[in-house]
Scaffold this motif. Sequence first.
Motif, mmCIF file in Angstrom:
data_model
loop_
_atom_site.group_PDB
_atom_site.id
_atom_site.type_symbol
_atom_site.label_atom_id
_atom_site.label_comp_id
_atom_site.label_asym_id
_atom_site.label_seq_id
_atom_site.Cartn_x
_atom_site.Cartn_y
_atom_site.Cartn_z
ATOM 1 N N GLY A 508 -67.125 -55.822 -22.342
ATOM 2 C CA GLY A 508 -67.417 -54.421 -22.020
ATOM 3 C C GLY A 508 -66.701 -53.462 -22.955
ATOM 4 O O GLY A 508 -67.256 -52.430 -23.350
ATOM 5 N N ASN A 511 -68.581 -53.386 -26.066
ATOM 6 C CA ASN A 511 -69.774 -52.547 -25.862
ATOM 7 C C ASN A 511 -69.405 -51.071 -25.920
ATOM 8 O O ASN A 511 -70.154 -50.250 -26.458
ATOM 9 N N LYS A 567 -72.343 -66.494 -20.916
ATOM 10 C CA LYS A 567 -73.433 -65.581 -20.554
ATOM 11 C C LYS A 567 -73.299 -64.182 -21.152
ATOM 12 O O LYS A 567 -74.281 -63.636 -21.652
ATOM 13 N N GLU A 575 -80.153 -58.777 -25.983
ATOM 14 C CA GLU A 575 -80.450 -57.352 -26.048
ATOM 15 C C GLU A 575 -80.672 -56.884 -27.474
ATOM 16 O O GLU A 575 -81.395 -55.923 -27.710
ATOM 17 N N GLU A 806 -92.917 -63.202 -16.581
ATOM 18 C CA GLU A 806 -91.783 -63.468 -17.490
ATOM 19 C C GLU A 806 -91.911 -62.669 -18.777
ATOM 20 O O GLU A 806 -90.921 -62.179 -19.307
ATOM 21 N N GLU A 809 -90.799 -59.245 -18.005
ATOM 22 C CA GLU A 809 -89.349 -59.204 -17.806
ATOM 23 C C GLU A 809 -88.616 -59.216 -19.142
ATOM 24 O O GLU A 809 -87.665 -58.468 -19.357
ATOM 25 N N ARG A 812 -88.952 -55.794 -21.335
ATOM 26 C CA ARG A 812 -88.425 -54.473 -20.994
ATOM 27 C C ARG A 812 -86.933 -54.364 -21.348
ATOM 28 O O ARG A 812 -86.233 -55.368 -21.443
ATOM 29 N N PRO A 813 -86.464 -53.115 -21.539
ATOM 30 C CA PRO A 813 -85.038 -52.947 -21.827
ATOM 31 C C PRO A 813 -84.209 -53.210 -20.565
ATOM 32 O O PRO A 813 -84.671 -52.949 -19.456
ATOM 33 N N LYS A 814 -82.972 -53.713 -20.767
ATOM 34 C CA LYS A 814 -82.123 -54.036 -19.627
ATOM 35 C C LYS A 814 -80.690 -53.605 -19.906
ATOM 36 O O LYS A 814 -80.253 -53.575 -21.052
ATOM 37 N N ILE A 815 -79.977 -53.333 -18.827
ATOM 38 C CA ILE A 815 -78.558 -52.986 -18.955
ATOM 39 C C ILE A 815 -77.755 -54.280 -18.849
ATOM 40 O O ILE A 815 -77.993 -55.102 -17.965
ATOM 41 N N MET A 817 -74.673 -56.574 -17.881
ATOM 42 C CA MET A 817 -73.694 -56.545 -16.780
ATOM 43 C C MET A 817 -72.290 -56.251 -17.291
ATOM 44 O O MET A 817 -71.479 -55.652 -16.576
ATOM 45 N N SER A 819 -71.611 -54.114 -19.474
ATOM 46 C CA SER A 819 -71.520 -52.653 -19.561
ATOM 47 C C SER A 819 -71.257 -52.055 -18.187
ATOM 48 O O SER A 819 -70.507 -51.089 -18.058
ATOM 49 N N ILE A 820 -71.883 -52.623 -17.159
ATOM 50 C CA ILE A 820 -71.623 -52.164 -15.787
ATOM 51 C C ILE A 820 -70.132 -52.358 -15.495
ATOM 52 O O ILE A 820 -69.466 -51.480 -14.928
ATOM 53 N N LYS A 821 -69.633 -53.511 -15.896
ATOM 54 C CA LYS A 821 -68.216 -53.821 -15.632
ATOM 55 C C LYS A 821 -67.307 -52.831 -16.352
ATOM 56 O O LYS A 821 -66.328 -52.365 -15.797
ATOM 57 N N PHE B 22 -83.111 -51.362 -14.104
ATOM 58 C CA PHE B 22 -82.885 -51.867 -15.454
ATOM 59 C C PHE B 22 -81.984 -53.096 -15.484
ATOM 60 O O PHE B 22 -81.585 -53.555 -16.539
ATOM 61 N N PHE B 23 -81.658 -53.583 -14.308
ATOM 62 C CA PHE B 23 -80.917 -54.849 -14.277
ATOM 63 C C PHE B 23 -81.861 -55.970 -14.696
ATOM 64 O O PHE B 23 -83.061 -55.921 -14.400
ATOM 65 N N PRO B 24 -81.354 -57.018 -15.334
ATOM 66 C CA PRO B 24 -82.189 -58.200 -15.576
ATOM 67 C C PRO B 24 -82.676 -58.739 -14.227
ATOM 68 O O PRO B 24 -81.960 -58.644 -13.221
ATOM 69 N N LYS B 25 -83.825 -59.318 -14.251
ATOM 70 C CA LYS B 25 -84.426 -59.802 -13.000
ATOM 71 C C LYS B 25 -83.493 -60.773 -12.288
ATOM 72 O O LYS B 25 -83.365 -60.749 -11.070
ATOM 73 N N VAL B 54 -79.896 -47.106 -21.962
ATOM 74 C CA VAL B 54 -79.925 -48.483 -21.472
ATOM 75 C C VAL B 54 -79.033 -49.352 -22.363
ATOM 76 O O VAL B 54 -78.210 -50.117 -21.888
ATOM 77 N N PHE B 57 -74.944 -48.012 -22.092
ATOM 78 C CA PHE B 57 -74.836 -47.513 -20.724
ATOM 79 C C PHE B 57 -73.573 -46.698 -20.502
ATOM 80 O O PHE B 57 -73.496 -45.875 -19.599
ATOM 81 N N GLN B 58 -72.566 -46.955 -21.346
ATOM 82 C CA GLN B 58 -71.318 -46.191 -21.211
ATOM 83 C C GLN B 58 -71.547 -44.697 -21.379
ATOM 84 O O GLN B 58 -70.757 -43.880 -20.919
ATOM 85 N N TYR B 74 -71.591 -54.870 -8.136
ATOM 86 C CA TYR B 74 -71.165 -55.909 -9.088
ATOM 87 C C TYR B 74 -70.270 -56.939 -8.395
ATOM 88 O O TYR B 74 -70.469 -58.150 -8.526
ATOM 89 N N ILE B 78 -73.289 -59.459 -7.849
ATOM 90 C CA ILE B 78 -73.613 -59.911 -9.210
ATOM 91 C C ILE B 78 -72.605 -60.929 -9.737
ATOM 92 O O ILE B 78 -72.977 -61.923 -10.362
#
Lengths: 855, 147
Positions: A508, A511, A567, A575, A806, A809, A812-815, A817, A819-821, B22-25, B54, B57-58, B74, B78
């Motif tokens: 993170g 990122n 992961k 990404e 699939e 899935e 598409r753009p994804k965030i 995890m 970055s969430i952290k 926008f989370f991965p599936k 996206v 994200f920061q 999270y 998650i």
Amino acid sequence: MDDKGKILYMNVALLGQMNSSVFENSIAREAFSFEQLLEIVSIENVERVLESILRNPDSRELLISIGKDSQSWQAKFQYLMDLEDIERNHIIDEFGYDGKSLIQEELKRREERFVSMERGYFEDEEYGETFDCEIDSYNMLFATFGLSYDEAKELIKKYGIDSDKLDIQTDDDKNIYRKLQIIKELITPIKFESYEEESEYYRNYYYSHKEELLAISKNISPFYKVDLEKGFLDLYARQYDRTLEVQADKIQDVSYDGKSIPVYEVFGDFMMLIRGEQNISPENKQNFWNATQVQVKGLCQSTIGQDYIRTVNYDRDDTCFVGTISCGDGELRMASTTNIKSKEANIALSNLGVKSDYGNGVVLRIPREQINNSRGANNETDTSRSIYNKETRLYERKASDYIIYIQDTNDIDITQDGRFKTAQFVASQTGRPILIIPREKCAQREQAKMQELKDKLLGNKERSQGETDESIIKDLIVKFNNNREGILTSQGLKGKYFTEREHIELVGTINARLSQLMLANPEQYESLVQTVSQIYKDEIDKYYAFSYDRDDAQKELDIDSTREHLKPYEDFLMEHERNLFDLSDDEKNKIFSTIRNISQTSYYDMNKYHSLSHIQKVIMFSGILAKNENLSSEETAMLLVAAAFHDSGRDGEEGENDNHALASARQVQEYFEANPNNPFGITSENISMIQAVIEYHEHKEQEKGFTDISKLDNLSYKYNIDYEKFASLVKTSNLLKDADALDRARFGKKNENRWSLDARYLKSDTAKSISMLRFSEECNFMFKERENQNSERLSEDAVEEIFESELNEFNRPKIQMSSIKQVTSEITAVQKKTVMDALRDIRARLQKFFEDINR
Amino acid sequence: MVIEKYSVYPKAFKEISEIIKFFPKSEYRKIPKSFINFIEENMDNNYDYIVEHVDDFQNQEILDETKIILSIIYRDFIASNEVKKQIYKTENLELSQEEKRIREKYNPDNMFKNKATKVEPVENSAAMVEYKESIFTKIKNWFKRTF
């Protein structure tokens, strides 16, 4: 025996071997010492070879010359062993005094090759024939070094990886290094536009290096191949000598058995070779460390450093380690492995002839790279177990610099720890000091270093000269993983330091730096993304070096947590990889119609692992590969059909064999000849190409990951494919193999599939990408989930739905995890509790509100 | 429905709803449907919120409450089991330290333990009474808020 001649220890197993006839042979006894003969007779086929050599009455000079070389006698003997009888006898006959006749013979061969290259042809006097002899890498290698191309490749595989990182100091180093460089230059494949370009390149190379090549070619010995490799080995050994060091403070003296033993503790950065001695305990009075034939696991050394303290056999309470900071005096038998696939790192006889049944063999790395590349394995280095004493003609165990005690956590009372007791016992017997390695203090120091690097990365601290985003990020990732590996065997520290949580925060942070750049400097941002991607890829590749099929791998390597650990890197790579899944409606329709059409046939009804669902997925993967590898529409159509029919000839047989590929190739011909107006849109012109692609798909390439062009050449001849279409054949064949391999994901549980597929051996960039690997896993996961729900074959609609879902899935753009952290990293437990309480309150009030309304 | 006391939460829910799209599936699947339904049913639909960042994200503007809820998502849904354990361990430690700090700060015994024995002359006795009440009012209100 002790000083008074009392027998302390006897290796009973050796008694049987002493019945061998070689001990009675006068030539053998003159050429070899007692210990050398013991070593020879301990291996059956080696003893047999020696016996056959001894039957030749002229073998005396040769064997004496081998036996007196204390460093390389095993290698030279191995070299003789590996020769055919005729060649061996020729060498024995020609050897003479100091092998001069052999040298003369070889010099003559090389001179002839130089002359022939410049002349353009080689005259074989014996057979009176003339052969073309161009100036190319093959001939230059032979003329300069006496090596074939394959032999040169093997040398570079073993010694060439870190050649650009070697620390070259002495003239001797320079000379040996130069040889390594030249060999590497000559075997590195270069892409040429034309034959003329290639020819000109090698001619220029030859004439600009001619003097140097000639000089090297003249400097040879009778065992020149052995000596060449030994030079490279010595080069690496000197790297160890220059790198290993310990900074230690004396902290106390302890008393054991009436002897005073100094105790040191490591501070700061260090690197050393450490060896596990498993059989010592204070109760075990055997003086075994003087024996040279002890068969214990752990006699190989591990390179450990301040950020990697991982040792083998650490779980035993009586384990003692000994450490050295020197390879010592050139008495070397060195092997280095950085991946668990190389089983045979510890060599039985030869220090040079190492084989590995996993195909990777031994790779020599400099110490820092050995540490940086150890993932899922102890990096072992087999240095000399014994030093040959010329006076006594005995092998003696090399004394270690320290007896090592690893203090796992800060709160361990060393005076109560069994291992420290063992260390004291050994120290009292050997007269060596004890060195404490405080593992937790080292971990804390490393954590502090990483925090400083993170602060520098985000601009919260000033950087030192030379520190860039790239260097800091590389340091952070490599160090983190070194440290994580280093404490995996520590019960006290694992889960406390370098945890997964810290790891996700680290990613993170990286990122966050990228986010900073994205706004401030888009160009720099793009460049840094590439660098970070490569760093992550390199880390992933290190882990993929091992196979989880091995029993010890299962236990030592926690595959699930390793996979989880990787992961964040994979997420990042996905990404930032180009979007592979943006298929047009037309492209999708072609894929889905192929799937539907093959699903109407009954070819796959009998198969289990190569069933229709496998075919459906291979078609899907082929379609994506075709698009991203820029196949023409005609090539794409042929690839899709080849994918559709590639296992149609199996007829229930599930094994690996070329026969089913041949049967499938015939099947496809039968089908299309019987169905000229077929739904696949294939005409008679395409059938032969499809057949060739299908027949190649099960072919075992000699070198993994490399297309067997000669096999494809044979197939193009067999199926009468025009020369102009050969490039298409190669491309299409490679992609079918890749698509088929990608579906190996069907053989395991989710998140474990990748381990049965070594992505490094896939051919196309698209197939190797993380997105494609994940796509294949996700598709398989969805297939299994649906098949379990329905317990029957999925309908074509269901299959199409899975693929559409699939594709969407992955499109598409994804965030990420991580970055969430990073964004939520400053949220405290108190804040979370407050909000959780608020959410419960909201929910309760809402419930009450609706109850009141209903009332 | 807006509950006045928690008026910021509907906006936060809206942000959450947009972000988790926008989370991965594979990660989105881990969030319980009931939680997602709760969020969607109580979000402020009049609040326009777009996830623009996206890849970075920061740099996305989000409410503090949104950040906190994201961290809860999270942690609880998650994170892998291993990471979850680590987070809970750290948080339990933080919470118990916080409780200890609060107990020490508001313990009535402690409050008067270190007071000087010297009594200064008070000019206005009414002021003293007022001071006392506000301390106890503070404690009372804190209990109300927390529990």
